[in-house]
Design an enzyme around this catalytic site. Sequence first.
Site, PDB file in Angstrom:
ATOM      1  N   GLU A 164       0.709  -1.050  -0.095  1.00 11.46           N
ATOM      2  CA  GLU A 164       0.337   0.047   0.001  1.00 11.46           C
ATOM      3  C   GLU A 164       0.843   1.409  -0.038  1.00 11.46           C
ATOM      4  O   GLU A 164       0.538   2.230  -0.577  1.00 11.46           O
ATOM      5  CB  GLU A 164      -0.900  -0.082   1.173  1.00 11.46           C
ATOM      6  CG  GLU A 164      -2.056  -1.068   1.259  1.00 11.46           C
ATOM      7  CD  GLU A 164      -2.820  -1.098   0.054  1.00 11.46           C
ATOM      8  OE1 GLU A 164      -2.812  -0.387  -1.120  1.00 11.46           O
ATOM      9  OE2 GLU A 164      -3.020  -2.526  -0.578  1.00 11.46           O
TER      10      GLU A 164
ATOM     11  N   HIS B 210       2.081   1.866  -3.572  1.00  4.82           N
ATOM     12  CA  HIS B 210       1.104   2.633  -4.210  1.00  4.82           C
ATOM     13  C   HIS B 210       1.153   4.213  -3.959  1.00  4.82           C
ATOM     14  O   HIS B 210       1.185   5.102  -4.793  1.00  4.82           O
ATOM     15  CB  HIS B 210      -0.139   2.179  -3.929  1.00  4.82           C
ATOM     16  CG  HIS B 210      -0.779   0.899  -4.671  1.00  4.82           C
ATOM     17  ND1 HIS B 210      -0.405   0.726  -6.077  1.00  4.82           N
ATOM     18  CD2 HIS B 210      -1.681  -0.251  -4.172  1.00  4.82           C
ATOM     19  CE1 HIS B 210      -0.984  -0.464  -6.132  1.00  4.82           C
ATOM     20  NE2 HIS B 210      -1.624  -1.019  -4.930  1.00  4.82           N
TER      21      HIS B 210
ATOM     22  N   HIS C 148       0.381  -1.573 -10.070  1.00  5.01           N
ATOM     23  CA  HIS C 148       0.613  -2.760 -10.172  1.00  5.01           C
ATOM     24  C   HIS C 148       1.219  -3.312 -11.385  1.00  5.01           C
ATOM     25  O   HIS C 148       1.167  -2.896 -12.595  1.00  5.01           O
ATOM     26  CB  HIS C 148      -0.745  -3.502 -10.130  1.00  5.01           C
ATOM     27  CG  HIS C 148      -1.649  -3.518  -8.755  1.00  5.01           C
ATOM     28  ND1 HIS C 148      -3.013  -3.101  -8.641  1.00  5.01           N
ATOM     29  CD2 HIS C 148      -1.422  -3.569  -7.474  1.00  5.01           C
ATOM     30  CE1 HIS C 148      -3.284  -3.062  -7.634  1.00  5.01           C
ATOM     31  NE2 HIS C 148      -2.496  -3.504  -6.868  1.00  5.01           N
TER      32      HIS C 148
END
Length: 302
Positions: free
Chosen positions: A168, A171, A177
């Site tokens: 996380e 990100h 991804h």
Amino acid sequence: MNSLTFKYLLLIIGLIGTHCRPSTESEESEESSNEIDDDDETPDQVPHNDKETEGELVEGDILSSGGVFRNANVQPKMWPGGEVFYEKPRTTTFSSGVIDNITQAMADITAASGNCIVFKERTIRTGKRNYIQIKKDRGCFSKVGMVGGPQPLSLGLGCYKKGVIIHEFLHALGVNHEHTRHDRDQHIEVKKNNVLSLDVYNNNFKKRIIHDDYGIPYCYMSIMHYSNTAFSKSDNDKTIIPLINPSLKLGQRVKLDSCDIKLLKEMYKCTPGKGSGIPKEDSSDDSYSSYSSYSLYKKPGT
Ligand SMILES: *[C@@H]1O[C@H](CO)[C@@H](O)[C@H](O)[C@H]1NC(C)=O
């Protein structure tokens, strides 16, 4: 009941389950994000927490930003100077064990980057405008890159493994991804028909058009790669098949792979001993005085 009827029943239950949850999720998230700003935020897809096993994934964890990231074809913004501000996770929200994992996840990223990417606690005194709010929403999700203002990073139930938390944070640092890379078709085959639904496919498997790979080769073992059966209609139907070897196990949620580290260092222009080459923001821009006009926080004593 014969086994065919039983399977059919399971399928129906399964369908109800998968169809109901996304809408609750969107509502929930919209509600909670409205407290922050007017941005209409919805996670692209509900994580399959029920599918989480050792090394398995919590999926669909990119939070879109008012449609801008819906197609995930926007170049994410890096954190100036490699400094990521975050609001201290609350002890009323998370157990000390989870907070330990959050702390360790950040420490792992900092160490792997050679102290080029650092996490700093945001306080009212430092008055940083752009920062991560670690929340316990439904599922695990984050925005991609620094989006401006407070940005949620949710660690719901089933999101407490260190590797999931690192995922996380990556990100939030601007990493997408792996399986959505522009060149993914040279490395994997996505079995669209095995994906739960077209909606899930569109939100979680679409190839990115705008994508900077920073010259790092495709990475099957990335902490940002989906598993072979991610969002599958059934665990026997693979959704992603590696071209070099169909039985290769994809992704993991244990630690940063060496390719993840290389990518981070490239993205943040890390030079040993010199830190990040991403320009720092003009500090006056982020000062408390300009911040105080922001509606979310009041000056102490008002
Ligand atoms: C912290 O992460 C580890 C994996 O790195 C996991 O085994 C452990 O259960 C996590 N702690 C909590 C409190 O969830």
